[in-house]
Design an enzyme around this catalytic site. Sequence first.
Site, short mmCIF file in Angstrom:
data_model
loop_
_atom_site.label_atom_id
_atom_site.label_comp_id
_atom_site.label_asym_id
_atom_site.label_seq_id
_atom_site.Cartn_x
_atom_site.Cartn_y
_atom_site.Cartn_z
N VAL A 125 0.90 -1.15 0.00
CA VAL A 125 0.00 0.00 0.00
C VAL A 125 0.94 1.20 0.00
O VAL A 125 1.51 1.55 1.02
CB VAL A 125 -0.94 -0.02 1.22
CG1 VAL A 125 -1.83 1.22 1.23
CG2 VAL A 125 -1.79 -1.30 1.21
N PRO A 126 1.16 1.81 -1.18
CA PRO A 126 2.33 2.67 -1.42
C PRO A 126 2.26 4.07 -0.82
O PRO A 126 2.19 5.07 -1.52
CB PRO A 126 2.39 2.72 -2.94
CG PRO A 126 0.96 2.59 -3.38
CD PRO A 126 0.35 1.64 -2.39
N CYS A 127 2.36 4.15 0.50
CA CYS A 127 2.39 5.44 1.17
C CYS A 127 3.64 6.23 0.80
O CYS A 127 3.67 7.46 0.93
CB CYS A 127 2.25 5.28 2.67
SG CYS A 127 3.37 4.10 3.42
N HIS A 128 4.67 5.55 0.29
CA HIS A 128 5.89 6.25 -0.12
C HIS A 128 5.65 7.15 -1.34
O HIS A 128 6.44 8.03 -1.63
CB HIS A 128 7.01 5.25 -0.42
CG HIS A 128 6.70 4.30 -1.53
ND1 HIS A 128 5.97 3.14 -1.33
CD2 HIS A 128 7.02 4.32 -2.84
CE1 HIS A 128 5.86 2.50 -2.48
NE2 HIS A 128 6.50 3.18 -3.41
#
Length: 160
Positions: A125-128
Amino acid sequence: MKQHTVIDSPYGPLTLVADDGVLCGLYMVGQRHRPPEETFGERDDTPFGEVADQLKTYFEGELKEFTLELRMSGTPFQRSVWDQLRQIPYGETRSYGELAEALGNAGASRAVGLANGKNPIGIIVPCHRVVGANGSLTGYGGGLDRKQRLLDFESGTALF
């Protein structure tokens, strides 16, 4: 029933946590908001084969979108933010304000940032992929160095 394993990655060890065989956590060493180890359950590699395979393929630069069942515990607002994170395409970024607008509340960028920081399944889950309004790196539970490395990797400007 929770179980966990630890796998190697270009960012150091990743702790994977499953609840009844469904991924509910991916944590980096030193990550902010990392739950206590004793909440991860017994060590068991069995439920993590597909997760480990997809992460390996991602780190090899061949996987752009994860197709895993996830179980994310959080408030309804947090879950809506995490759903928006999954909509950000590989190699692209969005600002906190853009995510707030997508949720129908342009003034909620700080709340989006707080929810983003509590994402329990980093990388997948690409919070970056969330940056400041001016494109600057701001906050990342795994550390700004890791965030920059992930963004560089996805943009093709750096290899591991």
